[in-house]
Design a protein around this motif. Sequence first.
Motif, mmCIF file in Angstrom:
data_model
loop_
_atom_site.group_PDB
_atom_site.id
_atom_site.type_symbol
_atom_site.label_atom_id
_atom_site.label_comp_id
_atom_site.label_asym_id
_atom_site.label_seq_id
_atom_site.Cartn_x
_atom_site.Cartn_y
_atom_site.Cartn_z
ATOM 1 N N LEU A 1 22.953 -29.232 -8.958
ATOM 2 C CA LEU A 1 23.015 -29.717 -10.337
ATOM 3 C C LEU A 1 22.756 -31.212 -10.353
ATOM 4 C CD1 LEU A 1 26.255 -27.924 -11.641
ATOM 5 C CD2 LEU A 1 23.890 -27.229 -12.025
ATOM 6 N N GLN B 1 22.855 -23.202 -12.262
ATOM 7 C CA GLN B 1 23.139 -22.400 -11.069
ATOM 8 C C GLN B 1 23.379 -20.937 -11.443
ATOM 9 O OE1 GLN B 1 26.371 -24.875 -9.569
ATOM 10 N NE2 GLN B 1 25.089 -25.569 -7.860
ATOM 11 N N TYR B 2 24.111 -20.720 -12.524
ATOM 12 C CA TYR B 2 24.314 -19.360 -13.005
ATOM 13 C C TYR B 2 22.990 -18.733 -13.429
ATOM 14 C CZ TYR B 2 25.460 -15.512 -16.110
ATOM 15 O OH TYR B 2 25.505 -14.281 -16.720
ATOM 16 N N ASP C 1 24.262 -23.646 -17.689
ATOM 17 C CA ASP C 1 24.681 -23.610 -16.284
ATOM 18 C C ASP C 1 23.485 -23.196 -15.426
ATOM 19 O OD1 ASP C 1 25.802 -23.127 -13.806
ATOM 20 O OD2 ASP C 1 27.542 -22.033 -14.570
ATOM 21 N N ILE D 1 28.779 -29.962 -17.995
ATOM 22 C CA ILE D 1 29.671 -28.826 -17.730
ATOM 23 C C ILE D 1 31.118 -29.278 -17.665
ATOM 24 C CG2 ILE D 1 30.315 -27.132 -15.957
ATOM 25 C CD1 ILE D 1 27.311 -26.824 -15.362
ATOM 26 N N ASP E 1 31.573 -15.874 -8.831
ATOM 27 C CA ASP E 1 31.523 -17.338 -8.892
ATOM 28 C C ASP E 1 32.715 -17.933 -8.137
ATOM 29 O OD1 ASP E 1 31.216 -19.998 -9.541
ATOM 30 O OD2 ASP E 1 30.889 -19.655 -11.682
ATOM 31 N N ARG F 1 33.607 -26.872 -20.731
ATOM 32 C CA ARG F 1 33.773 -25.786 -19.768
ATOM 33 C C ARG F 1 33.163 -24.478 -20.232
ATOM 34 N NH1 ARG F 1 38.517 -23.944 -19.032
ATOM 35 N NH2 ARG F 1 39.500 -24.871 -20.849
ATOM 36 N N LEU G 1 30.296 -23.955 -20.973
ATOM 37 C CA LEU G 1 28.941 -23.832 -20.432
ATOM 38 C C LEU G 1 28.915 -23.079 -19.103
ATOM 39 C CD1 LEU G 1 27.529 -27.427 -21.117
ATOM 40 C CD2 LEU G 1 27.100 -25.334 -22.433
ATOM 41 N N ILE G 2 30.075 -23.025 -18.420
ATOM 42 C CA ILE G 2 30.126 -22.347 -17.118
ATOM 43 C C ILE G 2 29.792 -20.869 -17.297
ATOM 44 C CG2 ILE G 2 31.619 -21.683 -15.190
ATOM 45 C CD1 ILE G 2 33.235 -24.228 -15.739
ATOM 46 N N ARG H 1 34.660 -14.944 -12.193
ATOM 47 C CA ARG H 1 34.933 -16.283 -11.679
ATOM 48 C C ARG H 1 36.314 -16.284 -11.039
ATOM 49 N NH1 ARG H 1 33.328 -21.355 -11.459
ATOM 50 N NH2 ARG H 1 34.699 -23.107 -11.957
ATOM 51 N N GLU I 1 23.828 -32.728 -15.599
ATOM 52 C CA GLU I 1 24.259 -31.336 -15.766
ATOM 53 C C GLU I 1 25.721 -31.166 -15.390
ATOM 54 O OE1 GLU I 1 19.939 -29.186 -14.891
ATOM 55 O OE2 GLU I 1 21.294 -29.699 -13.238
ATOM 56 N N ARG I 2 26.139 -31.835 -14.300
ATOM 57 C CA ARG I 2 27.553 -31.759 -13.903
ATOM 58 C C ARG I 2 28.450 -32.346 -14.986
ATOM 59 N NH1 ARG I 2 25.871 -32.181 -8.349
ATOM 60 N NH2 ARG I 2 25.432 -34.401 -8.589
#
Length: 433
Positions: A383, A406-407, A404, A391, A255, A395, A397-398, A225, A387-388
Amino acid sequence: MVMTKSGLVLGATAVALTAVTVTGAGLHLSQSQAFFKESPKELVDEVWQIIDRNYVDATFNQVDWRAVRQEYLNRPYGNREEAYEAIREMLEQLEDPYTRFMDPKEFENMQIDTSGELTGVGIQLAQEEETNELVVIAPIEDTPAFRAGVQARDVIKAIDGKSTEGMDINQAVNLIRGPVGSEVVLTIEREEETMNFTIRRDRIEIHPVRYSYKDSPYGGVGYIRLTQFNANAVAEMRDAIEDLEGQNVVGYILDLRSNPGGLLNASIEIARMWLDRGTIVSTVNRQGEIDRESANGRAIADKPLVVLVDGGSASASEILSGALQDNGRGTIVGTQTFGKGLVQSVRGLGDGSGLAVTIAKYLTPSGRDINHEGIVPDIEVDLSEEERKAIRQNRTLIGTLGGDPQYSRALSILGDKVAEAKATTPAPNVLSK
């Protein structure tokens, strides 16, 4: 962005982020300072001359720029403040929020520290070209603004109760900054909802790279990231890749979500870590292409790569993701990026004030205009608001499969790419005895 490539900043921090090129004349008061104090009209003309020679749009927004010079030089100026006001009025005719005049205090604040330590609340700002609204590119992770819940695309409507209508980025930065431990109230509009955030200012040290080895059904995956392209980014990225290579990962997820940019040179050097050949970015001014940066055959990772982006990925992030996408090096996943691809040259003037001038724009290797288009993902994954929010509140969860989405999608796509790579790799020759 700073045109000596090591100093080219793609952003401004209230931290505020924008692409600027700081020329050497601007960092100290010149010997002509006394002259400009006595002759503010000369300062007006100096600004006009710089715009005339360097502005990216040769039509000057369809304005008769020579007639503008005549108009403003025919005016009497009793002091520097009157000249400052005239210069701002003159520049408004370009209708370019990134081309702006800074008085000496504003210019001092504009010289953003990219050494990896900032003082402020931790947000990056841009000015929307059509509405002139002050828009958050992204909050820097683990800063007061991030913890308070400020998000990418938030519109700042007021600062400590003072309306931001007609305010430029530097004026906003002046109001948002302040002593460590003091508070500032930001009034923010988000999807037609208005809310107030009380944020305590702090000193912010930024280590932009965080990485980890992650187990997956496909084998070990390197998750990196990158939160900002500051002076620490290149060394930290190299260390991360070399460490993960030593752990024999099968592929990478890079990321770049909510990464607002930073140093141009950092984006180029990091692109070279992933790309062995090909163009990275072109810089184009009103005369045409003035610079082209390419890979140099020294990539340190050639395994499958997926890149995560979102609306907070801007400037240097768009240069890197655009280079990887156009060269077929990585699959871009997420949502369309911010769209900030202009170059500003920041110049010091004779009395200690400064001028930011849009002098060029960036194009991806295939010729896409980053400023207008941003980077459109190969695979779009958005998202939900829930979900946003989850997260933002947690944090940890990122970069996780459970929290996450998207991940999670990026990991699935990477798995397909790893399988593809294995299927096309020739089996080793085995000699029988």
